[in-house]
Design a protein around this motif. Structure first.
Motif, mmCIF file in Angstrom:
data_model
loop_
_atom_site.group_PDB
_atom_site.id
_atom_site.type_symbol
_atom_site.label_atom_id
_atom_site.label_comp_id
_atom_site.label_asym_id
_atom_site.label_seq_id
_atom_site.Cartn_x
_atom_site.Cartn_y
_atom_site.Cartn_z
ATOM 1 N N GLN A 228 8.433 2.600 -1.147
ATOM 2 C CA GLN A 228 9.007 1.519 -1.939
ATOM 3 C C GLN A 228 8.731 0.157 -1.309
ATOM 4 N N ILE A 229 8.759 0.124 0.043
ATOM 5 C CA ILE A 229 8.497 -1.142 0.719
ATOM 6 C C ILE A 229 7.052 -1.594 0.511
ATOM 7 N N VAL A 230 6.101 -0.687 0.708
ATOM 8 C CA VAL A 230 4.695 -1.086 0.634
ATOM 9 C C VAL A 230 4.293 -1.476 -0.780
ATOM 10 N N PHE A 233 3.872 -5.066 -0.981
ATOM 11 C CA PHE A 233 2.762 -5.683 -0.280
ATOM 12 C C PHE A 233 1.448 -5.579 -1.042
ATOM 13 N N THR A 234 1.397 -4.811 -2.079
ATOM 14 C CA THR A 234 0.159 -4.692 -2.828
ATOM 15 C C THR A 234 -0.171 -5.953 -3.588
ATOM 16 N N SER A 235 0.792 -6.859 -3.730
ATOM 17 C CA SER A 235 0.542 -8.114 -4.416
ATOM 18 C C SER A 235 0.666 -9.303 -3.470
ATOM 19 N N GLN A 236 0.718 -9.046 -2.143
ATOM 20 C CA GLN A 236 0.840 -10.123 -1.176
ATOM 21 C C GLN A 236 -0.440 -10.249 -0.366
ATOM 22 N N LYS A 237 -0.623 -11.430 0.213
ATOM 23 C CA LYS A 237 -1.782 -11.660 1.052
ATOM 24 C C LYS A 237 -1.401 -11.730 2.532
ATOM 25 N N ASN A 238 -0.136 -11.527 2.853
ATOM 26 C CA ASN A 238 0.324 -11.587 4.233
ATOM 27 C C ASN A 238 0.204 -10.201 4.844
ATOM 28 N N LEU A 239 -0.864 -9.959 5.569
ATOM 29 C CA LEU A 239 -1.128 -8.651 6.147
ATOM 30 C C LEU A 239 -0.181 -8.343 7.303
ATOM 31 N N VAL A 359 -2.760 1.999 0.737
ATOM 32 C CA VAL A 359 -2.162 0.680 0.499
ATOM 33 C C VAL A 359 -3.193 -0.421 0.711
ATOM 34 N N LEU A 360 -3.992 -0.307 1.773
ATOM 35 C CA LEU A 360 -5.021 -1.326 2.020
ATOM 36 C C LEU A 360 -6.034 -1.362 0.879
ATOM 37 N N GLU A 361 -6.383 -0.185 0.381
ATOM 38 C CA GLU A 361 -7.311 -0.140 -0.760
ATOM 39 C C GLU A 361 -6.682 -0.782 -1.989
ATOM 40 N N ARG A 362 -5.387 -0.549 -2.174
ATOM 41 C CA ARG A 362 -4.716 -1.149 -3.332
ATOM 42 C C ARG A 362 -4.632 -2.665 -3.190
ATOM 43 N N ILE A 363 -4.360 -3.111 -1.957
ATOM 44 C CA ILE A 363 -4.320 -4.555 -1.736
ATOM 45 C C ILE A 363 -5.677 -5.172 -2.064
ATOM 46 N N HIS A 364 -6.732 -4.528 -1.545
ATOM 47 C CA HIS A 364 -8.080 -5.047 -1.813
ATOM 48 C C HIS A 364 -8.412 -4.973 -3.298
#
Length: 588
Positions: A228-230, A233-239, A359-364
């Protein structure tokens, strides 16, 4: 690994002889009851029997026998695990009872039945052979005493035995019955010990299952909370916030003293890292660990499977993953010796690494999708401006150029006519430009989509749960970045959901005020709960922990005020909106 149980199972299931005898299904109680009952009744019959002896002598015999019975009983309870002592005590008591037959008429004595006491003790605690030896010795001794001292008729010893054969038969049958009963109780006792051992094993296994189930449930809760937390982060740019969450949950899931995660951006070769230790141990040498890993980055990245490395004389398990944009190393400090098979904690590390990659793939992917949406919208706007506004502006420019060239040849009336056409075209271009801007801007259209989204959710919550919701929204939502809107929406959903599901409230208030900072207040009249510290303890709910993580990721504060049966109030403050907007624009 699972915690070592103390004491071990073989210690728990170890029964001494003393414990076994004391737990012999009350055999000693039966012996004691029979001893005192037989003493009581034989004494009564001895007293009221034919007075061939003085009464004072009879009382002396009874008192002496009573004292002996009391002493023997205490010794039996004290030394019942000492077979040589019991054997000696049985022989001494049998000899004493034989001596009592001399002043009490031999085989005609009432105390002849009291002689079964040492026989019963021998049958219960000693071998069957010794039991029969005790009985035969007593029968022979009593017969000889009767033959020598109470044979007034001058009977031969064989005739004496035949005359008292019923007595001997009863003693033999009684001994057989006692032995059968003793064997039966001994079997019951052995079965009781076996059942007790099996019960101890069952309890031990159940404890292991409970601990394993507790750890599994705890891991599932942490994984659900992490998922739920991550999502935020999928819509944030703060790694960096994402790395903090991953290391925090890695420590929680694996119980490791230290956890770290290092990312390297493939295109810029820029490193980002986070390292955490558990609360019970302040970890030293964090920067040295990171530097040592970075200096051997290529070596570690070549390992596709989990490997064990030594960093600052500490052993770590590390695993490397790679996404479209990042190379990542995740590691935990090993608390136990690592065998060929993966430990449960290492398996959890593998799971976390896979989740991290997703999660990293989703962020990208969302970044790429966002860029594609922007590019598509830019193309649409460009085409719209090119097809409409640009053509009109070109016509205006061309008309002005033609007018400037032919100005000397044209009459005043023609010039006025051309100027009117240019003004008209300019007004049309301006209208089309305004129309385009209006269509692109929801603010220009007077639409508050974020406010409406929250209102729609609360209206559905109100209808589904039959509660009264008071909702107020103040300020300009256009000043909030999209990812902050997503987090605020999640905070509203989490808090109001808890108020209805767990708090069982009938009234709910949601107030949002946007100015230089964002202020959110959620109030309910539900059951409330007991606040322990700052909810940082392990028993804190997942929802509370998620809300705190989301707010802290924005540098905000969250305060819970609640009492049992007095409702709950949550106050959230997210400061420095402009700074967050600048971070989003700059891509930090």
């Amino acid at each position: 690994m699972y915690q070592k149980l103390n004491p071990p199972l073989h210690d728990k299931l170890n029964f001494s002889n003393s414990e076994g005898l004391k737990s012999n299904y009350g055999t000693e109680r039966i012996l004691i009851v029979y001893r005192y009952l037989s003493l009581f009744f034989t004494s009564i019959f001895y007293l009221i029997g034919t007075p061939k002896s003085p009464m004072l002598l009879k009382l002396g015999v009874i008192i002496s026998l009573s004292i002996a019975a009391l002493m023997i009983t205490k010794l039996l309870l004290l030394y019942q695990d000492n077979k040589p002592f019991i054997r000696s005590m049985v022989l001494i008591e049998s000899f004493g009872i034989v001596l009592i037959l001399i002043p009490t008429q031999g085989v005609e004595s009432s105390f002849i039945w009291y002689a079964l006491n040492p026989v019963m003790v021998a049958a219960s605690y000693l071998s069957p052979l010794f039991c029969w030896f005790t009985l035969m010795m007593y029968m022979c001794a009593s017969t000889l005493i009767t033959f020598n001292f109470f044979n007034s008729l001058g009977l031969k010893i064989t005739n004496l035995i035949i005359e008292n054969s019923y007595l001997y038969l009863v003693l033999i049958l009684s001994t057989i019955a006692v032995q059968l009963f003793s064997n039966f109780t001994r079997e019951l006792h052995d079965q009781a010990i076996l059942l007790k051992k099996q019960r101890q094993k069952l309890i031990f296994t159940n404890q292991k299952l409970q601990k394993a189930n507790q750890k599994t449930n705890e891991a599932i809760k942490h994984v659900m909370s992490l998922y739920q937390i991550v999502e935020s982060f999928t819509s944030q740019k703060n790694l960096n916030n994402f790395l903090k969450v991953v290391t925090d949950y890695t420590v929680k899931l694996t119980k490791t003293p230290c956890s770290f995660i290092i990312t390297k951006q493939i295109d810029t070769e820029e490193f980002s890292f986070e390292i955490r230790g558990n609360e019970s141990k302040k970890y030293k040498g964090q920067i040295q660990i990171i530097h040592e890993i970075q200096s051997n980055w290529n070596k570690h990245q070549k390992n596709t499977n989990m490997v064990e490395v030594t960093l600052l004389k500490r052993k770590f398990s590390i695993i490397s993953i790679q996404s479209s944009k990042h190379e990542v190393l995740i590691g935990i400090e090993n608390q136990n010796i690592v065998h060929d098979d993966l430990t449960p904690y290492q398996r959890e590390l593998v799971f976390l690494s896979k989740l991290c990659k997703v999660v990293l793939e989703r962020i990208h992917l969302e970044e790429v999708t966002y860029q594609l949406l922007i590019s598509g919208e830019q193309n649409r706007i460009a085409n719209e401006i090119h097809d409409n506004i640009s053509q009109r502006l070109f016509s205006i420019v061309y008309a002005l150029h033609a007018l400037s060239k032919n100005l000397d040849k044209m009459s005043t009336e023609q010039i006025k006519k051309d100027f009117q056409f240019i003004i008209q075209s300019t007004n049309e271009a301006n209208k089309e430009l305004r129309s385009t801007i209006y269509n692109l801007s929801s603010k220009k259209r007077g639409e508050n989509l974020f406010e409406a989204k929250i209102k729609t959710y609360l209206e559905a919550l109100e209808k589904l749960n039959h509660i009264e919701v008071d909702y107020h929204f103040f300020g300009d939502e256009q000043t909030i970045p999209v990812y902050i809107k997503n987090i605020i929406y999640r905070l509203i959903c989490e808090s109001t959901g808890n108020a209805t599901r767990h708090g069982l409230c009938s009234k709910l208030g949601v107030y949002i005020h946007i100015n230089q900072q964002i202020y959110i207040e959620i109030k309910d009249n539900g059951k409330g709960f007991k606040i322990i510290g700052n909810h940082s303890n392990k028993n804190a709910g997942i929802g509370i922990y998620n809300m705190k993580s989301l707010v802290h990721s924005l540098g905000g504060t969250i305060d819970f005020q609640s009492q049992i049966n007095q409702g709950t109030q949550i106050q959230i403050t997210i400061p420095q909106i402009q700074k967050l907007i600048n971070q989003e624009v700059s891509g930090e």
